[in-house]
Design a protein around this motif. Sequence first.
Motif, short mmCIF file in Angstrom:
data_model
loop_
_atom_site.label_atom_id
_atom_site.label_comp_id
_atom_site.label_asym_id
_atom_site.label_seq_id
_atom_site.Cartn_x
_atom_site.Cartn_y
_atom_site.Cartn_z
N GLY A 218 0.80 -1.20 0.00
CA GLY A 218 0.00 0.00 0.00
C GLY A 218 0.84 1.26 0.00
O GLY A 218 2.06 1.23 -0.23
N ASP A 252 -1.13 0.46 6.50
CA ASP A 252 -1.96 0.21 5.31
C ASP A 252 -3.19 -0.61 5.66
O ASP A 252 -4.30 -0.34 5.17
CB ASP A 252 -1.14 -0.52 4.24
CG ASP A 252 -0.09 0.38 3.60
OD1 ASP A 252 -0.32 1.61 3.57
OD2 ASP A 252 0.93 -0.13 3.12
N ASP A 253 -3.04 -1.60 6.52
CA ASP A 253 -4.19 -2.43 6.93
C ASP A 253 -5.21 -1.60 7.70
O ASP A 253 -6.42 -1.80 7.55
CB ASP A 253 -3.71 -3.61 7.78
CG ASP A 253 -2.89 -4.61 6.97
OD1 ASP A 253 -2.98 -4.58 5.73
OD2 ASP A 253 -2.17 -5.42 7.58
N ALA A 256 -7.16 0.46 5.24
CA ALA A 256 -8.07 -0.39 4.48
C ALA A 256 -9.29 -0.78 5.32
O ALA A 256 -10.43 -0.79 4.83
CB ALA A 256 -7.34 -1.64 3.99
N LYS A 260 -13.16 0.17 4.56
CA LYS A 260 -14.13 -0.90 4.45
C LYS A 260 -15.30 -0.68 5.40
O LYS A 260 -16.46 -0.93 5.07
CB LYS A 260 -13.47 -2.24 4.74
CG LYS A 260 -14.37 -3.44 4.53
CD LYS A 260 -13.59 -4.73 4.76
CE LYS A 260 -14.48 -5.94 4.47
NZ LYS A 260 -15.63 -6.01 5.39
#
Length: 376
Positions: A218, A252-253, A256, A260
């Motif tokens: 990412g 990055d997670d 995300a 979401k």
Amino acid sequence: MGVHVKLSRISSVVAAAAIAPAVLFASPAVAADAATAPANSAPDTAPDAKPDTHGNAKADDDNRVAILRIIHKSKPGSSVYEAAQAAMNGSPEDRVRYLKEGYELAQFADDRLRTVQISSTAGKGLRRAALEALRKGTHEALRQFLEVGQYAARDEDNCVEISRILHTAKRGSVLYESIQKALDGSPEDRTRFLEVGQYEARETDDRILVTRISGSGGRHLKEAARKALLGDKAEDIRHFLDVGQYEARKLDDAEAAKAKGGKDRENAKEGQESKDVRATSGEKQKQGGTKDVKDVKDVKDVKDVKDVKDIKGATESNGTTGTNPAVATSGTSSSGAQLAATGAGSATPWAVGGTAVTLTAGAGLIVASRRRTSQS
């Protein structure tokens, strides 16, 4: 006559002055050039010529020059160096003794110490060769080890170490190819690989790996990889591979997951709105359908009582032109059942009953009118 004697003396002095330098730097100086420091890998050699033992001032000066050259080439703190300093500070006999035998003894002590030091930090093969030379206990054995044996044994150990690294290297990597070249090369090539080459090859492989990782990550991972690649130190690359990439992946997670979650809430909101719309539409359809069913039932009830022939038959069978109880009862019962199914109020049966009575009366009048017409 006196003048001739004086000229002869002057010629003798001039001749002596001319040959003095050649005598001063004679064989003892050449012997001193052969001595080397015990710490060097090249062996030290004892003076080739015998020192001047005549005890005169000229001979002692020659011995001093030879010892000074030994000191210049020796390592401070070594046995050769310390013994030479002691000879320079001693008597002419001490200097003669040093050049005759003291130098050789001091060199043997330095060679022995050097061999012990090598054996304490060497690999398996080199340590074995050093201990073998020490076990023999002769100066010749030590010199052979320092001049030849240590290099052959060291190269053997280097081959073993490089082979160990080969088992951990990935086939096709820069490190793997460098190992193959070192094993096929000279002892110097193998030494250089272990001292420098392996680290250069590892850094190149690490940079290739960082580039690959950045292509599948990412925003934060790409940025961390870019900074590592721009750094001039191999430590920057290793830090990214060991720590940095995992920290960047977490960021990055997190982004995300946040994106979401927002999308899920939006979808849930749209689904609820759609559900509300369907519920409202269904309620309206239900209300409209109930009204339609009620209207149909009302029409059915009216149709049942509008059939004049049925009403007439029912009236004649009962022998009266009044209200037909059977019809009324049937109509009332049927209407009641139908109205109960549609949820109508209790006033509805009375309205239907009144309508039936009215229609029956009208039918009676029509029959009576036809009978009068036919009689007249």
